[in-house]
Design a protein around this motif. Structure first.
Motif, mmCIF file in Angstrom:
data_model
loop_
_atom_site.group_PDB
_atom_site.id
_atom_site.type_symbol
_atom_site.label_atom_id
_atom_site.label_comp_id
_atom_site.label_asym_id
_atom_site.label_seq_id
_atom_site.Cartn_x
_atom_site.Cartn_y
_atom_site.Cartn_z
ATOM 1 N N LYS A 106 0.832 -1.216 0.000
ATOM 2 C CA LYS A 106 0.000 0.000 0.000
ATOM 3 C C LYS A 106 0.858 1.254 0.000
ATOM 4 C CE LYS A 106 -3.626 2.332 2.685
ATOM 5 N NZ LYS A 106 -4.534 2.229 3.864
ATOM 6 N N LEU A 107 1.864 1.303 0.868
ATOM 7 C CA LEU A 107 2.684 2.500 0.982
ATOM 8 C C LEU A 107 3.590 2.690 -0.239
ATOM 9 C CD1 LEU A 107 3.626 2.347 4.769
ATOM 10 C CD2 LEU A 107 1.873 3.738 3.659
ATOM 11 N N ASN A 108 4.057 1.625 -0.812
ATOM 12 C CA ASN A 108 4.853 1.746 -2.034
ATOM 13 C C ASN A 108 4.009 2.270 -3.192
ATOM 14 O OD1 ASN A 108 7.280 0.904 -0.909
ATOM 15 N ND2 ASN A 108 6.918 -1.254 -1.348
ATOM 16 N N ALA A 109 2.738 1.863 -3.220
ATOM 17 C CA ALA A 109 1.836 2.368 -4.265
ATOM 18 C C ALA A 109 1.582 3.860 -4.108
ATOM 19 C CB ALA A 109 0.512 1.600 -4.220
ATOM 20 N N GLU A 110 1.747 4.362 -2.876
ATOM 21 C CA GLU A 110 1.568 5.802 -2.625
ATOM 22 C C GLU A 110 2.827 6.603 -2.946
ATOM 23 O OE1 GLU A 110 0.348 6.332 1.386
ATOM 24 O OE2 GLU A 110 -1.507 5.157 1.179
ATOM 25 N N GLY A 111 3.921 5.911 -3.272
ATOM 26 C CA GLY A 111 5.154 6.608 -3.613
ATOM 27 C C GLY A 111 6.245 6.547 -2.571
ATOM 28 N N HIS A 112 5.977 5.899 -1.450
ATOM 29 C CA HIS A 112 7.015 5.709 -0.449
ATOM 30 C C HIS A 112 7.932 4.557 -0.877
ATOM 31 C CE1 HIS A 112 4.924 8.451 2.254
ATOM 32 N NE2 HIS A 112 3.802 7.770 2.050
ATOM 33 N N SER A 113 9.034 4.394 -0.165
ATOM 34 C CA SER A 113 9.957 3.301 -0.457
ATOM 35 C C SER A 113 10.112 2.446 0.798
ATOM 36 C CB SER A 113 11.325 3.844 -0.893
ATOM 37 O OG SER A 113 12.205 2.796 -1.217
ATOM 38 N N VAL A 114 9.294 1.384 0.849
ATOM 39 C CA VAL A 114 9.243 0.510 2.023
ATOM 40 C C VAL A 114 9.690 -0.886 1.618
ATOM 41 C CG1 VAL A 114 7.782 -0.509 3.816
ATOM 42 C CG2 VAL A 114 7.374 1.844 3.049
ATOM 43 N N GLY A 115 10.733 -1.366 2.242
ATOM 44 C CA GLY A 115 11.224 -2.710 1.974
ATOM 45 C C GLY A 115 10.657 -3.708 2.959
ATOM 46 N N LEU A 116 10.767 -4.981 2.613
ATOM 47 C CA LEU A 116 10.292 -6.030 3.511
ATOM 48 C C LEU A 116 11.155 -7.275 3.367
ATOM 49 C CD1 LEU A 116 8.288 -7.312 5.507
ATOM 50 C CD2 LEU A 116 6.852 -7.928 3.548
ATOM 51 N N LEU A 117 11.693 -7.725 4.475
ATOM 52 C CA LEU A 117 12.426 -8.978 4.545
ATOM 53 C C LEU A 117 11.651 -9.959 5.425
ATOM 54 C CD1 LEU A 117 16.135 -7.876 5.183
ATOM 55 C CD2 LEU A 117 15.210 -8.865 3.084
ATOM 56 N N ASP A 118 11.363 -11.135 4.891
ATOM 57 C CA ASP A 118 10.799 -12.212 5.697
ATOM 58 C C ASP A 118 11.989 -12.972 6.282
ATOM 59 O OD1 ASP A 118 9.715 -14.505 6.764
ATOM 60 O OD2 ASP A 118 8.429 -14.963 5.060
ATOM 61 N N MET A 119 12.290 -12.700 7.547
ATOM 62 C CA MET A 119 13.439 -13.310 8.212
ATOM 63 C C MET A 119 12.979 -14.574 8.926
ATOM 64 S SD MET A 119 16.699 -12.827 8.424
ATOM 65 C CE MET A 119 16.966 -11.076 8.080
ATOM 66 N N ALA A 120 12.617 -15.580 8.134
ATOM 67 C CA ALA A 120 12.067 -16.807 8.712
ATOM 68 C C ALA A 120 13.085 -17.521 9.591
ATOM 69 C CB ALA A 120 11.577 -17.732 7.603
ATOM 70 N N THR A 121 14.367 -17.481 9.197
ATOM 71 C CA THR A 121 15.395 -18.080 10.051
ATOM 72 C C THR A 121 15.920 -17.009 10.994
ATOM 73 O OG1 THR A 121 16.070 -19.519 8.224
ATOM 74 C CG2 THR A 121 17.518 -19.418 10.125
ATOM 75 N N ILE A 122 15.657 -17.185 12.261
ATOM 76 C CA ILE A 122 16.098 -16.219 13.264
ATOM 77 C C ILE A 122 17.494 -16.562 13.766
ATOM 78 C CG2 ILE A 122 15.529 -15.236 15.529
ATOM 79 C CD1 ILE A 122 12.557 -15.991 14.757
ATOM 80 N N LYS A 123 17.807 -17.841 13.761
ATOM 81 C CA LYS A 123 19.161 -18.281 14.095
ATOM 82 C C LYS A 123 19.481 -19.502 13.231
ATOM 83 C CE LYS A 123 22.160 -19.942 17.791
ATOM 84 N NZ LYS A 123 22.226 -20.524 19.151
#
Length: 327
Positions: A226-243
């Protein structure tokens, strides 16, 4: 169940449980494929056959399943013993009890000797809702992360959980899988690639990069879109492995973004946010860090949806936090 009756796929007691507790979590699919692929799988459960998602595996391979009764600590020690015989034990249990009640057994019987025991900690975080703080697993990452030889994985949907379980085939040492109730919205397609220790990048961002694991990944993905569609630059990492944490992915995101926002269904102390903070501090990152989750408190009691809203772990709550950081 009568004194002489055994829990078997054909028993009335099992059939009743199958109706009340369908295999929502779906780990059976991976266990069946692992076993049929040559892995010496043995499944153990402290009387949580169906609610732990092992019903289908039990129905197909009852001789490879051990119902240990309500004795979680003994279950872990039994699994450690089985591992010394060449088996690969998979222990399914409620996260709050498996990680916290059995911490001593996991530490000394499994992790110390680096036994290949796999733990399926289900109903993690706030997903037990009305059962209350005693059943909410909001400290499990924090108590297991310091254990040497321990790998911790928090899948965000069924497809990723299946891929993460299949990735365990050639992994040395114990693994703790942190899963919900099996009602998580779909994020990935079947066949998604998964490498232990590697993050899955959905977006690159220069304003804010969200690093999330487990349940919050889905609402975070909605917010980022949603925010990227508004022109912001928001990244997302799915950090499934925590260790082990994907250090390169964290540093790359911190080098590109003004702010890193970690989101977890866990106490902000000792979990994903703490792991990311350690990496950023040790490497002199100049990006701002905000850890979001449960603020060092015992969780409230209520329906999971209400708890997610209260702790701002739903879409609207995460959006409010990201917009605040953008401003």
């Amino acid at each position: 169940m009568t004194k002489l009756e055994k829990l078997s796929p054909g028993s009335w007691h099992y059939q009743m449980m199958a109706e009340v507790f369908p295999d929502l979590l779906r780990p059976s699919d991976a266990l069946i494929d692992l076993y049929e692929g040559g892995s010496p799988v043995v499944a153990l459960s402290p009387d949580l056959v169906r609610s732990g998602g092992l019903g289908n595996f039990f129905q197909k391979y009852p001789e490879r399943f051990i119902n240990t009764g309500l004795s979680e600590q003994n279950t872990v020690s039994m699994a450690a013993g089985l591992a010394t015989t060449g088996a690969v034990p998979w222990v399914s249990g409620m996260s709050a009890f498996l990680a916290l009640l059995c911490n001593e057994q996991i530490r000394m019987d499994v992790a110390y000797s680096q036994q290949p025991v796999r733990f399926l900690g289900h109903h993690t975080g706030l997903s037990f809702g009305f059962y209350g703080s005693s059943h909410h697993a909001t400290e499990d990452i924090g108590v297991l992360r310091p254990l040497a030889n321990m790998t911790i994985i928090s899948p965000s949907d069924d497809a990723q959980q299946y891929a993460a379980m299949m990735a365990s085939r050639d992994h040395d040492g114990p693994i703790y899988y942190r899963t919900g109730r099996g009602r998580d919205p779909k994020i990935y397609e079947a066949g998604v690639e998964f490498t232990i220790g590697k993050a899955h990048e959905h977006f690159k961002g220069t304003d804010v990069t969200i690093i999330a694991c487990g349940m919050p990944v889905h609402p975070a993905l909605q917010v980022a879109r949603k925010l990227n569609a508004e022109g912001h630059s928001v990244g997302l990492l799915d950090m499934a492995t925590i260790k082990p944490l994907d250090v390169d992915a964290v540093l790359e995101a911190a080098g590109r973004s003004k702010t890193i926002l970690t989101i977890e269904e866990h106490n902000i102390l000792g979990g994903l946010g703490s792991a990311v903070a350690e990496v950023m501090a040790e490497n002199g990152s100049k990006a701002r860090l905000m850890r979001h989750g449960i603020k060092d408190e015992y969780s409230l009691i209520g329906p999971p949806s209400h708890l997610y809203r209260h702790y701002k772990l739903d879409k609207d709550g995460i959006e409010d936090i990201v917009r605040l950081l953008l401003s």
